[in-house]
Design a protein around this motif. Structure first.
Motif, PDB file in Angstrom:
ATOM      1  N   THR A 143     114.774  11.455 -54.481  1.00  0.00           N
ATOM      2  CA  THR A 143     114.752  11.973 -55.843  1.00  0.00           C
ATOM      3  C   THR A 143     115.487  11.027 -56.788  1.00  0.00           C
ATOM      4  O   THR A 143     116.303  10.206 -56.358  1.00  0.00           O
ATOM      5  N   GLU A 144     115.217  11.168 -58.072  1.00  0.00           N
ATOM      6  CA  GLU A 144     115.916  10.370 -59.073  1.00  0.00           C
ATOM      7  C   GLU A 144     117.412  10.677 -59.037  1.00  0.00           C
ATOM      8  O   GLU A 144     118.245   9.776 -59.125  1.00  0.00           O
ATOM      9  N   GLY A 145     117.746  11.956 -58.908  1.00  0.00           N
ATOM     10  CA  GLY A 145     119.155  12.347 -58.828  1.00  0.00           C
ATOM     11  C   GLY A 145     119.829  11.785 -57.588  1.00  0.00           C
ATOM     12  O   GLY A 145     120.986  11.348 -57.636  1.00  0.00           O
ATOM     13  N   GLY A 146     119.118  11.760 -56.480  1.00  0.00           N
ATOM     14  CA  GLY A 146     119.666  11.193 -55.244  1.00  0.00           C
ATOM     15  C   GLY A 146     119.948   9.713 -55.385  1.00  0.00           C
ATOM     16  O   GLY A 146     120.992   9.211 -54.950  1.00  0.00           O
ATOM     17  N   ALA A 147     119.030   8.994 -56.021  1.00  0.00           N
ATOM     18  CA  ALA A 147     119.237   7.560 -56.262  1.00  0.00           C
ATOM     19  C   ALA A 147     120.423   7.345 -57.197  1.00  0.00           C
ATOM     20  O   ALA A 147     121.235   6.434 -56.981  1.00  0.00           O
ATOM     21  N   ALA A 148     120.557   8.188 -58.208  1.00  0.00           N
ATOM     22  CA  ALA A 148     121.687   8.061 -59.142  1.00  0.00           C
ATOM     23  C   ALA A 148     123.011   8.353 -58.431  1.00  0.00           C
ATOM     24  O   ALA A 148     124.001   7.653 -58.656  1.00  0.00           O
ATOM     25  N   ARG A 149     123.042   9.362 -57.551  1.00  0.00           N
ATOM     26  CA  ARG A 149     124.281   9.692 -56.828  1.00  0.00           C
ATOM     27  C   ARG A 149     124.716   8.557 -55.909  1.00  0.00           C
ATOM     28  O   ARG A 149     125.885   8.178 -55.885  1.00  0.00           O
ATOM     29  N   ARG A 150     123.782   7.979 -55.175  1.00  0.00           N
ATOM     30  CA  ARG A 150     124.196   6.890 -54.275  1.00  0.00           C
ATOM     31  C   ARG A 150     124.581   5.640 -55.061  1.00  0.00           C
ATOM     32  O   ARG A 150     125.466   4.900 -54.654  1.00  0.00           O
ATOM     33  N   THR A 151     123.960   5.418 -56.213  1.00  0.00           N
ATOM     34  CA  THR A 151     124.357   4.297 -57.063  1.00  0.00           C
ATOM     35  C   THR A 151     125.762   4.527 -57.600  1.00  0.00           C
ATOM     36  O   THR A 151     126.585   3.601 -57.639  1.00  0.00           O
ATOM     37  N   ALA A 152     126.067   5.763 -58.000  1.00  0.00           N
ATOM     38  CA  ALA A 152     127.415   6.086 -58.484  1.00  0.00           C
ATOM     39  C   ALA A 152     128.443   5.921 -57.368  1.00  0.00           C
ATOM     40  O   ALA A 152     129.534   5.377 -57.590  1.00  0.00           O
ATOM     41  N   VAL A 153     128.113   6.355 -56.165  1.00  0.00           N
ATOM     42  CA  VAL A 153     129.023   6.199 -55.024  1.00  0.00           C
ATOM     43  C   VAL A 153     129.272   4.719 -54.756  1.00  0.00           C
ATOM     44  O   VAL A 153     130.417   4.293 -54.563  1.00  0.00           O
ATOM     45  N   LEU A 154     128.210   3.920 -54.775  1.00  0.00           N
ATOM     46  CA  LEU A 154     128.366   2.483 -54.555  1.00  0.00           C
ATOM     47  C   LEU A 154     129.255   1.862 -55.628  1.00  0.00           C
ATOM     48  O   LEU A 154     130.127   1.043 -55.326  1.00  0.00           O
ATOM     49  N   ALA A 155     129.076   2.273 -56.879  1.00  0.00           N
ATOM     50  CA  ALA A 155     129.906   1.743 -57.963  1.00  0.00           C
ATOM     51  C   ALA A 155     131.374   2.104 -57.757  1.00  0.00           C
ATOM     52  O   ALA A 155     132.263   1.265 -57.962  1.00  0.00           O
ATOM     53  N   VAL A 156     131.643   3.314 -57.325  1.00  0.00           N
ATOM     54  CA  VAL A 156     133.023   3.742 -57.061  1.00  0.00           C
ATOM     55  C   VAL A 156     133.622   2.908 -55.928  1.00  0.00           C
ATOM     56  O   VAL A 156     134.743   2.390 -56.042  1.00  0.00           O
ATOM     57  N   LEU A 157     132.884   2.761 -54.844  1.00  0.00           N
ATOM     58  CA  LEU A 157     133.391   1.995 -53.693  1.00  0.00           C
ATOM     59  C   LEU A 157     133.634   0.534 -54.065  1.00  0.00           C
ATOM     60  O   LEU A 157     134.678  -0.035 -53.729  1.00  0.00           O
ATOM     61  N   ARG A 158     132.698  -0.086 -54.755  1.00  0.00           N
ATOM     62  CA  ARG A 158     132.841  -1.501 -55.115  1.00  0.00           C
ATOM     63  C   ARG A 158     133.992  -1.704 -56.090  1.00  0.00           C
ATOM     64  O   ARG A 158     134.777  -2.635 -55.956  1.00  0.00           O
ATOM     65  N   GLY A 159     134.088  -0.854 -57.104  1.00  0.00           N
ATOM     66  CA  GLY A 159     135.171  -0.987 -58.081  1.00  0.00           C
ATOM     67  C   GLY A 159     136.532  -0.805 -57.433  1.00  0.00           C
ATOM     68  O   GLY A 159     137.462  -1.585 -57.670  1.00  0.00           O
ATOM     69  N   ALA A 160     136.661   0.201 -56.596  1.00  0.00           N
ATOM     70  CA  ALA A 160     137.939   0.446 -55.913  1.00  0.00           C
ATOM     71  C   ALA A 160     138.260  -0.692 -54.948  1.00  0.00           C
ATOM     72  O   ALA A 160     139.430  -1.068 -54.801  1.00  0.00           O
ATOM     73  N   LEU A 161     137.245  -1.243 -54.305  1.00  0.00           N
ATOM     74  CA  LEU A 161     137.472  -2.358 -53.388  1.00  0.00           C
ATOM     75  C   LEU A 161     138.037  -3.569 -54.133  1.00  0.00           C
ATOM     76  O   LEU A 161     138.993  -4.199 -53.677  1.00  0.00           O
ATOM     77  N   LEU A 162     137.450  -3.897 -55.274  1.00  0.00           N
ATOM     78  CA  LEU A 162     137.967  -5.026 -56.055  1.00  0.00           C
ATOM     79  C   LEU A 162     139.420  -4.776 -56.462  1.00  0.00           C
ATOM     80  O   LEU A 162     140.262  -5.678 -56.381  1.00  0.00           O
ATOM     81  N   ASP A 163     139.715  -3.565 -56.892  1.00  0.00           N
ATOM     82  CA  ASP A 163     141.079  -3.195 -57.267  1.00  0.00           C
ATOM     83  C   ASP A 163     142.015  -3.330 -56.068  1.00  0.00           C
ATOM     84  O   ASP A 163     143.093  -3.923 -56.162  1.00  0.00           O
ATOM     85  N   LEU A 164     141.594  -2.810 -54.924  1.00  0.00           N
ATOM     86  CA  LEU A 164     142.416  -2.876 -53.709  1.00  0.00           C
ATOM     87  C   LEU A 164     142.690  -4.320 -53.308  1.00  0.00           C
ATOM     88  O   LEU A 164     143.831  -4.684 -52.987  1.00  0.00           O
ATOM     89  N   LEU A 165     141.663  -5.160 -53.336  1.00  0.00           N
ATOM     90  CA  LEU A 165     141.854  -6.559 -52.958  1.00  0.00           C
ATOM     91  C   LEU A 165     142.780  -7.278 -53.932  1.00  0.00           C
ATOM     92  O   LEU A 165     143.530  -8.168 -53.546  1.00  0.00           O
ATOM     93  N   ALA A 166     142.734  -6.890 -55.206  1.00  0.00           N
ATOM     94  CA  ALA A 166     143.579  -7.532 -56.211  1.00  0.00           C
ATOM     95  C   ALA A 166     145.029  -7.063 -56.136  1.00  0.00           C
ATOM     96  O   ALA A 166     145.949  -7.852 -56.355  1.00  0.00           O
ATOM     97  N   THR A 167     145.233  -5.777 -55.817  1.00  0.00           N
ATOM     98  CA  THR A 167     146.584  -5.208 -55.901  1.00  0.00           C
ATOM     99  C   THR A 167     147.213  -4.856 -54.564  1.00  0.00           C
ATOM    100  O   THR A 167     148.429  -4.750 -54.468  1.00  0.00           O
ATOM    101  N   GLY A 168     146.382  -4.614 -53.555  1.00  0.00           N
ATOM    102  CA  GLY A 168     146.909  -4.172 -52.265  1.00  0.00           C
ATOM    103  C   GLY A 168     147.381  -2.720 -52.281  1.00  0.00           C
ATOM    104  O   GLY A 168     147.961  -2.246 -51.309  1.00  0.00           O
ATOM    105  N   ASP A 169     147.116  -1.996 -53.345  1.00  0.00           N
ATOM    106  CA  ASP A 169     147.592  -0.617 -53.497  1.00  0.00           C
ATOM    107  C   ASP A 169     146.602   0.357 -52.848  1.00  0.00           C
ATOM    108  O   ASP A 169     145.756   0.957 -53.515  1.00  0.00           O
ATOM    109  N   THR A 170     146.749   0.544 -51.556  1.00  0.00           N
ATOM    110  CA  THR A 170     145.835   1.398 -50.803  1.00  0.00           C
ATOM    111  C   THR A 170     145.956   2.859 -51.214  1.00  0.00           C
ATOM    112  O   THR A 170     144.946   3.554 -51.347  1.00  0.00           O
ATOM    113  N   ALA A 171     147.169   3.345 -51.401  1.00  0.00           N
ATOM    114  CA  ALA A 171     147.365   4.765 -51.723  1.00  0.00           C
ATOM    115  C   ALA A 171     146.685   5.131 -53.043  1.00  0.00           C
ATOM    116  O   ALA A 171     145.958   6.128 -53.128  1.00  0.00           O
ATOM    117  N   ARG A 172     146.891   4.342 -54.080  1.00  0.00           N
ATOM    118  CA  ARG A 172     146.324   4.641 -55.391  1.00  0.00           C
ATOM    119  C   ARG A 172     144.807   4.545 -55.378  1.00  0.00           C
ATOM    120  O   ARG A 172     144.111   5.425 -55.886  1.00  0.00           O
TER     121      ARG A 172
END
Length: 193
Positions: A143-172
């Motif tokens: 579904t269109e909504g399903g594609a949007a949800r997995r795209t949003a999940v991927l964006a969250v994971l990728r953004g947080a990963l970049l932040d984690l690699l830059a700061t090392g702040d796993t808890a936050r």
């Protein structure tokens, strides 16, 4: 020159070169220091991989194998649960080197779209979206909504990963990922305006 067919020596050198680039990165890869570190010569590496670009492509494919191992271990049927398990893997200190290598290759494929990096970012997005789709219930997957949800999940994971690699702040970053995944799980289906 074409790369030699798969051989035990090629695989052995590929694994040694992969360990080397996890420590040193791919950006300034030079054949002489690499060959010395892996117990070979530049000439042998060129014979086995066809060119320096061929070696880089082989290393990028090898790095993807670690990602694919994660994909095989991800449960299906619950996107939020799968994303949480993926984040746990991404946030583990043992995976920082391969993820830093992934970020380097992803960025280089955007900046230098030709050569050994060609298509790496696009293929990475496609693979991760396919993984996340396999974690969704069959009725939501196409579904269109399903594609949007997995795209949003991927964006969250990728953004947080970049932040984690830059700061090392796993808890936050973990708290932020959990918060966003909970919000996405409770969201209403997305509709077009």
């Amino acid at each position: 020159m074409e790369a030699a067919k798969a051989s035990p020596r090629r695989e052995e050198l590929l694994e040694a070169a992969y360990r080397y680039v996890l420590d040193h990165g791919l950006g300034d890869l030079s054949l002489r220091p690499l060959a010395a570190a892996v117990g070979s010569s530049p000439r042998v590496l060129l014979y086995l991989f066809g060119s320096k670009d061929g070696l880089v492509r082989a290393l990028l494919i090898r790095a993807r194998a670690d990602e694919r191992e994660l994909l095989r271990q991800t449960p299906t049927g619950d996107l939020t649960e799968a994303a949480g398990l993926i984040w746990d893997w991404l946030a583990a200190p043992a995976h920082r080197a391969v993820l830093t290598l992934w970020v380097e290759a992803y960025a280089r494929s955007l900046i230098e779209p030709d050569g050994p990096w060609a298509g790496f970012a696009r293929d990475s997005v496609r693979e991760w979206l396919a993984l996340l789709a396999s974690a969704q219930p069959p009725g939501d997957r196409d579904t269109e909504g399903g594609a949007a949800r997995r795209t949003a999940v991927l964006a969250v994971l990728r953004g947080a990963l970049l932040d984690l690699l830059a700061t090392g702040d796993t808890a936050r970053t973990t708290a932020a990922v959990r918060h966003q995944l909970a919000a996405l799980a409770g969201s209403a289906p997305l509709r077009r305006p």
